[in-house]
Scaffold this motif. Structure first.
Motif: not given
Length: 136
Positions: A64-71
């Motif tokens: 349902v969601l997109l997760k992005t772990t940034n720098l």
């Protein structure tokens, strides 16, 4: 997008907290961290940070969601639809700027053809020095 139908389509129970989380993410222009979401909701709802994390993780696992772990090490969440966004982050002041169009979709198609994988997500982040910091 009907949130109740979306949750049911993913075999998820429709709960008050999931609806609140999704409604808030739907109204955000940019991806948001669990802490930012908590700050938005805590004044009006009796919800703790662990509840937000638990629901975000379930929603992400179900697509349902997109997760992005940034720098910066922080995970940001957004709805998994055709309007998802990416960032460019300033290395100096750490401001985030949104890249409106996802430049990765064509590359995903090529990678799927080449590898046989079905790609269901990606992380993509640019870093650099913003115009304000360049002037300093």
């Amino acid at each position: 997008m009907n949130i109740n139908e979306l949750l049911k389509d993913k075999d998820l129970k429709v709960t008050k907290y999931r609806k609140l989380i999704l409604e808030n993410l739907k109204s955000c222009d940019n991806p948001i961290s669990a802490e930012e979401l908590f700050d938005k909701l805590k004044k009006d709802y009796d919800m703790d940070l662990s509840t937000i994390y638990r629901n975000l993780n379930i929603l992400e696992e179900k697509g349902v969601l997109l997760k992005t772990t940034n720098l910066d090490g922080i995970s940001y969440y957004q709805l998994n639809d055709s309007h998802h966004k990416h960032f460019i982050t300033c290395n100096i002041c750490h401001k985030k700027f949104t890249i409106e169009n996802c430049p990765v979709h064509e590359l995903e198609d090529e990678i799927e053809k080449e590898t046989g994988f079905v790609i269901n997500g990606h992380n993509f982040e640019f870093t650099g020095i913003c115009p304000d910091c360049q002037k300093k």
